[in-house]
Scaffold this motif. Structure first.
Motif, short mmCIF file in Angstrom:
data_model
loop_
_atom_site.label_atom_id
_atom_site.label_comp_id
_atom_site.label_asym_id
_atom_site.label_seq_id
_atom_site.Cartn_x
_atom_site.Cartn_y
_atom_site.Cartn_z
N LEU A 150 -23.85 -15.49 33.49
CA LEU A 150 -22.80 -15.73 32.52
C LEU A 150 -21.53 -16.22 33.22
O LEU A 150 -21.22 -15.76 34.33
N PRO A 151 -20.77 -17.11 32.60
CA PRO A 151 -19.49 -17.54 33.19
C PRO A 151 -18.55 -16.34 33.33
O PRO A 151 -18.55 -15.42 32.51
N LEU A 152 -17.73 -16.38 34.36
CA LEU A 152 -16.85 -15.24 34.63
C LEU A 152 -15.90 -14.92 33.49
O LEU A 152 -15.63 -13.73 33.23
N PRO A 153 -15.33 -15.91 32.76
CA PRO A 153 -14.49 -15.52 31.62
C PRO A 153 -15.25 -14.71 30.57
O PRO A 153 -14.69 -13.80 29.96
N VAL A 154 -16.52 -15.04 30.35
CA VAL A 154 -17.32 -14.27 29.40
C VAL A 154 -17.57 -12.86 29.93
O VAL A 154 -17.48 -11.87 29.19
N VAL A 155 -17.87 -12.76 31.22
CA VAL A 155 -18.09 -11.44 31.82
C VAL A 155 -16.83 -10.59 31.72
O VAL A 155 -16.88 -9.39 31.40
N ALA A 156 -15.68 -11.20 32.00
CA ALA A 156 -14.42 -10.47 31.94
C ALA A 156 -14.16 -9.95 30.53
O ALA A 156 -13.73 -8.80 30.35
N ARG A 157 -14.44 -10.77 29.54
CA ARG A 157 -14.22 -10.34 28.15
C ARG A 157 -15.14 -9.18 27.78
O ARG A 157 -14.73 -8.23 27.12
N ARG A 158 -16.41 -9.25 28.20
CA ARG A 158 -17.35 -8.19 27.84
C ARG A 158 -17.02 -6.87 28.52
O ARG A 158 -17.24 -5.80 27.95
N LEU A 159 -16.51 -6.93 29.74
CA LEU A 159 -16.26 -5.71 30.51
C LEU A 159 -14.80 -5.26 30.42
O LEU A 159 -14.44 -4.26 31.04
N GLY A 160 -13.98 -6.00 29.69
CA GLY A 160 -12.57 -5.61 29.57
C GLY A 160 -11.79 -5.82 30.84
O GLY A 160 -10.88 -5.03 31.15
N LEU A 161 -12.10 -6.87 31.60
CA LEU A 161 -11.42 -7.17 32.86
C LEU A 161 -10.43 -8.31 32.67
O LEU A 161 -10.48 -9.04 31.67
N ASP A 162 -9.56 -8.47 33.64
CA ASP A 162 -8.58 -9.55 33.61
C ASP A 162 -9.25 -10.85 34.02
O ASP A 162 -9.77 -10.95 35.14
N PRO A 163 -9.27 -11.87 33.16
CA PRO A 163 -9.92 -13.13 33.54
C PRO A 163 -9.31 -13.78 34.77
O PRO A 163 -9.99 -14.54 35.47
N GLU A 164 -8.01 -13.50 35.04
CA GLU A 164 -7.36 -14.12 36.19
C GLU A 164 -7.82 -13.54 37.52
O GLU A 164 -7.75 -14.20 38.55
N THR A 165 -8.28 -12.32 37.49
CA THR A 165 -8.65 -11.66 38.75
C THR A 165 -10.13 -11.31 38.84
O THR A 165 -10.56 -10.68 39.81
N VAL A 166 -10.92 -11.71 37.83
CA VAL A 166 -12.33 -11.31 37.82
C VAL A 166 -13.09 -11.91 38.99
O VAL A 166 -14.02 -11.28 39.53
N ALA A 167 -12.73 -13.11 39.44
CA ALA A 167 -13.42 -13.72 40.58
C ALA A 167 -13.19 -12.92 41.86
O ALA A 167 -14.13 -12.71 42.66
#
Length: 504
Positions: free
Chosen positions: A145-162
């Motif tokens: 899954l793309p990282l923005p999608v992963v961040a949204r599902r796990l409640g993480l910050d899209p800017e720092t998920v990488a």
């Protein structure tokens, strides 16, 4: 999904939506039909949810989850494997993929249920992570899954998920290194443990020859190397193979394709922050579609070039020879020749018809109609019979094969062998018989998922009571043990209910 457990809250509703597709995808790999796949997926999903609820909590969606459990999707995939093993133990193994059945009865499958310290390194390393970290690693690496999608599902910050993903990869590597050292290793493996850790840390490090030879023969050290080497793109395969087990790589490929299709179609993932990735995904899907179209056109052109449009003699024989390994030499070929006309059957005679053919037919008319048949092929192969009034009746009335056979030699020893036959049919069946000829005097003995009868070289397998019905475009499978002497070439002349089948 009416047979699935009822979600207890909004969190479970979201988890059901996320996990069901993955569970059904893996269950489809483990079985031989869509209906059976749905049954396996439903039973495994129910089992997995029961175990999660019994543990007292659902996997956490944010930092701070407790360690010791796999990510939700991985947990349910292991439930699919456990359910398949239960089917095999309860005498329902005929519903599973034949290769999975062999794996379930091997030492490889025993590793997943045996002593914890002997289980695959990737499985132990993932369990040692916090649940939020393990979920981030699984969704990004295996589910693709793309990282923005992963961040949204796990409640993480899209800017720092990488950055978080890079940290989790390093944590996973450390857990796998510790798990490898905790494994009961023989002295040779333990002597290479420190060197293995060193050469997998840097992409520029070269693997010494002796370590390379050791990794080629030691499964446990090779698994550890795949988990420790974070560069090179091998981590997804290491995770899928170590956690899922049988079919892990096939599952990984399916999930990647499913993600690309969703992105290319502009589905829900696009609304979750993947606008930047959508053009590239669309381009990949378009390239794949063009490639598939090119392959299809090439196959069609090859098939048309092999079809006898009004010719006879050696040209028709050459077309039949291409199908000879899957045709019954005792019936179709004899019938075809008895109905063929008696004029000369040499290539020169066939080629010379344009100059010396019957006066009532011009050379251009058959070619034009044959060309029209090439451009607009109908479902009935007899549709081109009017292209040439003088054409051979046997060539215009021969039906196309509606079944395909895959013959697999599973194992062989000094006086015997084991094989599996899988037949895919274009038509629905309410009963079936599969027959073939042995080339070298082999004698079929024990057979499962079918009953066997042999007369000379001709073997006939008849459906059992529980697998007589096969849906259109479905498949049937059975296995057997036979004896051989001297040579053991693959059989030929496969038929399904008397109709010739293609092989391959």
């Amino acid at each position: 999904m009416s047979d699935l457990p009822t979600p207890q809250d909004a969190t479970e509703v979201a988890l059901f939506t996320e996990c069901w597709d993955a569970v059904l995808s893996y269950a489809d790999l483990c079985t031989s039909g869509a209906l059976t796949a749905h049954q396996l997926a439903t039973e495994a999903f129910t089992l997995g949810m029961r175990e999660v609820r019994a543990a007292g909590t659902l996997p956490a969606r944010g930092p701070g989850g407790r360690a010791g459990r796999l990510p939700m999707i991985a947990e349910l995939l292991t439930a699919v494997r456990a359910t398949a093993a239960a089917w095999e133990a309860d005498g329902q193994g005929h519903r599973l993929d034949p290769e999975l059945r062999l794996w379930l009865n091997s030492e490889q499958a025993a590793r997943y249920t045996g002593p914890p310290l002997r289980r695959p390194v990737a499985l132990r390393g993932l369990r040692d992570l916090q649940e939020a970290d393990a979920s981030l690693l699984w969704l990004a690496e295996v589910e693709a899954l793309p990282l923005p999608v992963v961040a949204r599902r796990l409640g993480l910050d899209p800017e720092t998920v990488a950055e978080e993903l890079d940290q989790v990869r390093s944590l996973f590597r450390g857990r796998c290194h510790r798990a490898h050292l905790d494994t009961p290793l023989d002295p040779l493996c333990r002597s290479y443990a420190r060197l293995l850790d060193a050469v997998t840390r840097s992409p520029a490090a070269e693997t010494p020859g002796d370590l390379s030879r050791h990794l080629a023969t030691c499964v446990r050290c090779a698994e550890a190397a795949a988990c420790l080497r974070l560069h090179g793109g091998g981590l997804p395969a290491a995770l899928a193979g170590g956690v899922v087990g049988w079919g892990g790589l096939a599952y990984l490929e399916r999930r990647r394709r499913a993600t690309e299709v969703r992105l290319g179609a502009g589905g829900p993932p696009a609304a979750e922050g993947t606008e930047a990735r959508e053009p590239a995904a669309r381009a990949r899907v378009l390239r794949g579609g063009l490639l598939a179209a090119a392959v299809l056109l090439s196959a069609l052109a090859l098939g048309v070039s092999m079809m006898p449009f009004g010719g006879s003699g050696d040209a028709g024989a050459a077309a039949r020879d291409d199908r000879q390994p899957v045709a019954d030499p005792a019936a179709p070929r004899t019938t075809a020749r008895t109905t063929a006309p008696t004029p000369a059957a040499s290539p020169s005679a066939s080629a010379g018809r344009s100059a010396s053919g019957s006066p009532s037919t011009t050379p251009s008319k058959p070619s034009a109609k044959a060309e029209a048949g090439r451009k607009n092929p109908g479902p009935d192969p007899r549709g081109t019979s009017s292209a040439a009034p003088h054409a051979t009746p046997s060539r215009t009335t021969a039906p196309a094969a509606t079944c395909r056979v895959a013959y697999h030699l599973d194992s062989q020893w000094a006086v015997g062998f084991q094989a599996t036959v899988t037949v895919t049919t274009d038509r629905a069946l309410t009963g079936w018989q599969v027959a073939w000829n042995f080339r070298d005097g082999q004698q079929a003995g024990q057979m499962w998922d079918a009953t066997v009868h042999q007369n000379g070289s001709r073997v006939t397998a008849t459906a059992a009571d529980y697998n007589r019905t096969v849906a259109a475009h479905g498949s049937l499978s059975f296995g057997f043990i036979a004896s051989w002497q001297g040579e053991n070439r693959p059989p030929y002349g496969f038929t399904l209910n008397g109709a010739p089948c293609a092989t391959g």
